[in-house]
Design a protein around this motif. Structure first.
Motif, PDB file in Angstrom:
ATOM      1  N   TYR A   1       9.723 -33.997  56.270  1.00 15.91           N
ATOM      2  CA  TYR A   1       8.855 -35.124  56.608  1.00 15.91           C
ATOM      3  C   TYR A   1       8.011 -35.533  55.415  1.00 15.91           C
ATOM      4  N   ARG A   2       7.499 -36.750  55.485  1.00 22.34           N
ATOM      5  CA  ARG A   2       6.592 -37.262  54.463  1.00 22.34           C
ATOM      6  C   ARG A   2       5.177 -37.116  55.008  1.00 22.34           C
TER       7      ARG A   2
ATOM      8  N   ASP B   1       0.621 -37.614  48.563  1.00 22.66           N
ATOM      9  CA  ASP B   1       1.784 -38.243  49.189  1.00 22.66           C
ATOM     10  C   ASP B   1       2.942 -37.293  48.909  1.00 22.66           C
TER      11      ASP B   1
ATOM     12  N   ILE C   1       6.589 -34.929  50.118  1.00 22.57           N
ATOM     13  CA  ILE C   1       7.762 -34.665  50.933  1.00 22.57           C
ATOM     14  C   ILE C   1       7.721 -33.167  51.214  1.00 22.57           C
TER      15      ILE C   1
ATOM     16  N   TYR D   1       5.939 -37.165  46.487  1.00 28.00           N
ATOM     17  CA  TYR D   1       6.842 -38.229  46.930  1.00 28.00           C
ATOM     18  C   TYR D   1       7.329 -39.081  45.769  1.00 28.00           C
TER      19      TYR D   1
ATOM     20  N   GLU E   1      10.014 -37.286  43.886  1.00 28.38           N
ATOM     21  CA  GLU E   1      11.230 -37.241  44.714  1.00 28.38           C
ATOM     22  C   GLU E   1      11.936 -38.589  44.649  1.00 28.38           C
ATOM     23  N   LYS E   2      11.158 -39.660  44.764  1.00 27.43           N
ATOM     24  CA  LYS E   2      11.723 -41.015  44.728  1.00 27.43           C
ATOM     25  C   LYS E   2      12.336 -41.284  43.358  1.00 27.43           C
TER      26      LYS E   2
END
Length: 133
Positions: free
Chosen positions: A74-75, A82, A84, A107, A110-111
């Motif tokens: 989940y985020r 922010d 993951i 996040y 990760e992105k």
């Protein structure tokens, strides 16, 4: 998954939902956060802080791996972070958490990793078969 829905983006006091935590986590549970073992009390304090920050959790992935093992991703977003969060959770016969392995990743990184992987895939040359001589 009900516990995850409590992280709805609204600031709240942990005391109001502590009974849910108590029902979910066994007294002897083992939690490993980024490979560091944490006590049940440390996890409780960690969750309390996330709630006071008004954290919002958005489910990204849920998979039953076996009878007593689930994988959740989940985020988690609040004013400070922010993330993951990925969890591999083992439960007992009463669906209480016995053990959880938790990894956190920013996040944005990760992105960025996903984006660079996709770019690399697009830039690869198509497979060409070598001619046999």
């Amino acid at each position: 998954m009900y516990y995850l829905s409590i992280f709805d983006g609204l600031e709240k006091e942990f005391e109001g939902v502590e009974h849910i935590f108590e029902a979910l986590y066994r007294d002897d549970c083992k939690i490993y956060m980024n490979e560091v073992e944490m006590s049940r009390e440390q996890i409780k304090a960690h969750h309390a802080k996330k709630m006071t920050l008004g954290s919002k959790a958005t489910l990204l992935h849920f998979q039953v791996k076996s009878l007593n093992t689930i994988q959740v991703k989940y985020r988690l977003v609040n004013e400070e972070e922010d993330l993951i969060v990925s969890q591999l959770i083992r439960t007992d016969g009463a669906d209480r958490i016995v053990e959880a392995k938790v990894t956190k990743q920013d996040y944005r990184s990760e992105k960025k990793n996903r984006k660079s992987l996709y770019s690399d895939m697009l830039n690869e040359k198509p497979y060409q078969r070598e001619r046999m001589v």
